[in-house]
Design a protein around this motif. Structure first.
Motif, short mmCIF file in Angstrom:
data_model
loop_
_atom_site.label_atom_id
_atom_site.label_comp_id
_atom_site.label_asym_id
_atom_site.label_seq_id
_atom_site.Cartn_x
_atom_site.Cartn_y
_atom_site.Cartn_z
N VAL A 182 30.29 49.81 37.53
CA VAL A 182 31.41 48.86 37.51
C VAL A 182 31.00 47.53 38.13
N ARG A 183 30.25 47.59 39.23
CA ARG A 183 29.82 46.33 39.86
C ARG A 183 28.88 45.53 38.96
N GLU A 184 28.09 46.23 38.13
CA GLU A 184 27.17 45.55 37.20
C GLU A 184 27.93 44.75 36.14
N ASN A 185 29.01 45.36 35.61
CA ASN A 185 29.77 44.69 34.53
C ASN A 185 31.24 45.07 34.68
N PRO A 186 31.91 44.45 35.68
CA PRO A 186 33.24 44.94 36.09
C PRO A 186 34.26 45.04 34.98
N PHE A 232 39.36 45.27 42.14
CA PHE A 232 39.59 45.01 40.71
C PHE A 232 40.07 43.57 40.49
N LYS A 233 40.97 43.13 41.37
CA LYS A 233 41.55 41.79 41.22
C LYS A 233 40.49 40.71 41.45
N GLY A 234 39.70 40.88 42.51
CA GLY A 234 38.66 39.89 42.84
C GLY A 234 37.65 39.73 41.71
N GLU A 235 37.21 40.87 41.15
CA GLU A 235 36.24 40.83 40.05
C GLU A 235 36.86 40.16 38.81
N SER A 236 38.13 40.44 38.56
CA SER A 236 38.82 39.85 37.41
C SER A 236 38.89 38.33 37.53
N LEU A 237 39.27 37.86 38.72
CA LEU A 237 39.41 36.42 38.91
C LEU A 237 38.07 35.70 38.72
N LYS A 238 36.98 36.35 39.13
CA LYS A 238 35.64 35.74 38.90
C LYS A 238 35.39 35.59 37.41
N GLU A 239 35.72 36.64 36.65
CA GLU A 239 35.51 36.61 35.19
C GLU A 239 36.43 35.57 34.53
N PHE A 240 37.69 35.55 34.96
CA PHE A 240 38.64 34.60 34.37
C PHE A 240 38.20 33.16 34.61
N SER A 241 37.65 32.91 35.82
CA SER A 241 37.27 31.52 36.16
C SER A 241 36.16 31.02 35.23
N LYS A 242 35.30 31.93 34.75
CA LYS A 242 34.25 31.53 33.79
C LYS A 242 34.90 31.01 32.50
N ILE A 243 35.93 31.72 32.03
CA ILE A 243 36.64 31.33 30.80
C ILE A 243 37.35 30.00 31.01
#
Length: 564
Positions: A182-186, A232-243
């Motif tokens: 999960v940490r590799e590709n949350p 889960f929330k922290g990893e999501s926000l990192k991904e969303f910020s890329k978009i």
């Protein structure tokens, strides 16, 4: 310069002030064919009031109306048609655009009023799918248009960061998850777990009960549940910020559903104080019979609150925090009933500001005619689509202009521009069939076509060594190619205001296509650089086109490269 405004003022005088200027302004049209004039006023609506045939009214008005900027005014079949004086109008329009630059089309109609805009709002621990594109780009364009018209937009990303789905996800992670994977590709791994949970729950319904149990633990602030939720929330926000970085979109608030957990009981208390809560089958509701709506569910039998309770709390919080004059919710068509109920409850609570609330609905992006489903794994990731669009744009540049500086920056602007424009050129309430091929087309009615037109115009300015000098503008050309561009430039401020009033970015997208087409015809037909006597004035027209194309694209959230 607003010649429609001048025309409506002259009509007001000619009609002895019997119709309001605003009404007259709204009635003025652009004729379908250029040989019928530049502006047209239909007289059919006046026929009853004046007890005369529309043709007679048109003839009478034609004899009364004159202006040094009108070449001629004529009555044709119940219409009063106006032909503008090409030369002085052309010069005035170009001077106005070049003087105001990116402020051309800016207005103060909003008077600094605050407008909160709830848009994008993806769900935590799920990938940012194509399904979230529409709310994101439509909301961003509306915010930009409101800002252009003198409002103060507050961009709110109401994250889906609470609910039973987190209980289900925690169960799935504890049963089948692997921390390292999960940490590799949350996000992709969490999506797999979420899909697996629903597949397994069809065979073993007991899993749903476990999901509810873990969500209850989350609500009770169980240490393990909170720890997993925050991860889960922290990893999501990192991904969303890329978009969001790729799309060039930012927010003023990321207060999601969880933020309002401690604010809902206050809503329940206010509803009780106002004697609005009723019990129905053990649940607490607000009846809305007078609005022809089903009851709004505030608390379930088990005392848990619902989306409506949360949205009521959010609306009250936003009014207290921002003192908005309008509050917009950029959410799909399917949520119309929900918002009608929430707004009706706020009205019954006697909050006068409920009048400023509006649901701005939009259609879905369909895949093979069906809604995309995260639950079943039928989802197209927005990041994948954006990356493919950028890669294709880069291949295009390598083929057509391999020596271009900042290839990567231009490819990013063109690729993301293609995706955004493809969405915004459609009227927002229409469904769109997902087609990567259609989205990534760089010709026809596309973002890259408009961007390429902007770059082509900039190339002319470089070749012609253009230097801005409004005192030297003297458009002498009387040809239709020049005039069509001028008329399009003239319409830009009105297009912005109409788009803003109807929350419809597609009007700006269609306008940009029209301006690009008229400019490309002009480019192909007029000797811009070869005629030394008229070169500066013609390049001033080209310069005006770059200003308006760049600003129009900006209002859609798209960049305008100077080279492609």
């Amino acid at each position: 310069m607003n010649y429609k405004l001048d025309f409506s003022a002259l009509l007001f005088e000619a009609l002895d002030g019997k119709l309001e200027k605003n009404k007259l302004f709204g009635m003025i049209e652009k004729p379908k064919y250029s040989h019928l004039g530049d502006l047209a006023f239909p007289c059919f609506e006046l026929s009853k009031q004046y007890r005369k045939p529309p043709q007679t009214i048109a003839i009478e008005l034609a004899n009364k109306i004159e202006s040094p900027l009108f070449e001629k005014v004529e009555a044709i079949g119940g219409y009063l048609n106006v032909f503008l004086e090409k030369q002085p109008v052309s010069n005035l329009i170009l001077v106005s655009v070049i003087n105001k630059k990116n402020h051309y089309g800016t207005s103060k109609v909003g008077n600094g009023d605050v407008v909160t805009i709830d848009f994008s709002s993806p769900n935590i621990a799920k990938p940012f799918s194509m399904g979230h594109l529409r709310s994101t780009v439509i909301g961003n364009a509306i915010a930009l248009m409101l800002d252009k018209c003198g409002f103060k937009p507050v961009r709110i990303n109401y994250l889906g960061d609470w609910g039973t789905q987190f209980g289900k996800l925690i169960v799935a992670y504890k049963l089948w998850g692997n921390e390292h994977t999960v940490r590799e590709n949350p996000i992709k791994e969490l999506l797999k777990l979420y899909v697996k949970f629903h597949e397994e729950a069809e065979i073993n319904p007991q899993l749903n009960e476990k999901g509810r149990e873990w969500f209850k633990k989350l609500e009770e602030a169980d240490e393990e549940a909170i720890s997993l939720w925050e991860w889960f929330k922290g990893e999501s926000l990192k991904e969303f910020s890329k978009i969001y970085d790729l799309l060039g979109i930012s927010f003023d608030s990321y207060n999601g559903e969880a933020f309002f957990n401690d604010k809902m009981e206050n809503i329940v208390e206010i509803l009780k104080e106002k004697s609005l809560l009723e019990t129905s089958d053990g649940a607490q509701v607000v009846t809305l019979n007078e609005k022809g709506l089903p009851p709004c569910l505030i608390k379930k039998r088990d005392e848990t609150t619902l989306y409506a309770t949360r949205d009521l709390a959010a609306a009250l919080y936003r009014q207290n925090t921002y003192n908005f004059s309008k509050s917009l919710y950029i959410v799909g068509n399917e949520q119309s009933l929900h918002f009608n109920q929430v707004f009706a409850v706020l009205e019954k609570m006697e909050y006068q500001w409920h009048n400023g609330l509006a649901h701005i609905p939009f259609g879905m992006i369909l895949k093979e005619g069906k809604k995309m489903s995260t639950r079943k794994g039928k989802v197209v990731l927005l990041e994948d689509v954006l990356n493919e669009a950028i890669w294709l744009a880069e291949q295009n540049i390598l083929t057509k202009n391999p020596n271009l500086k900042s290839k990567k920056e231009v490819a990013s602007a063109v690729g993301t521009g293609a995706i955004i424009f493809h969405d915004l050129k459609h009227f927002r309430q229409n469904d769109i069939e997902f087609s990567l091929h259609e989205m990534l087309k760089f010709e026809g009615e596309t973002g890259p076509y408009v961007q390429y037109t902007h770059a082509r115009a900039f190339s002319l300015l470089r070749k012609g060594q253009y230097e801005e000098d409004i005192n030297s503008i003297q458009i002498k050309d009387q040809d239709n190619y020049t005039w069509e561009v001028i008329i399009n430039l003239m319409e830009f401020p009105e297009v912005i205001e109409k788009s803003m009033e109807s929350y419809d970015p597609s009007q700006i997208a269609k306008y940009l296509i029209e301006l690009s087409r008229s400019f490309n015809k002009y480019y192909s037909s007029v000797r811009i650089l070869d005629d030394e006597l008229n070169k500066h004035s013609r390049l001033s027209l080209v310069h005006s086109v770059t200003i308006v194309l760049k600003e129009g694209l900006r209002l859609l959230g798209i960049k305008a490269p100077e080279e492609m």
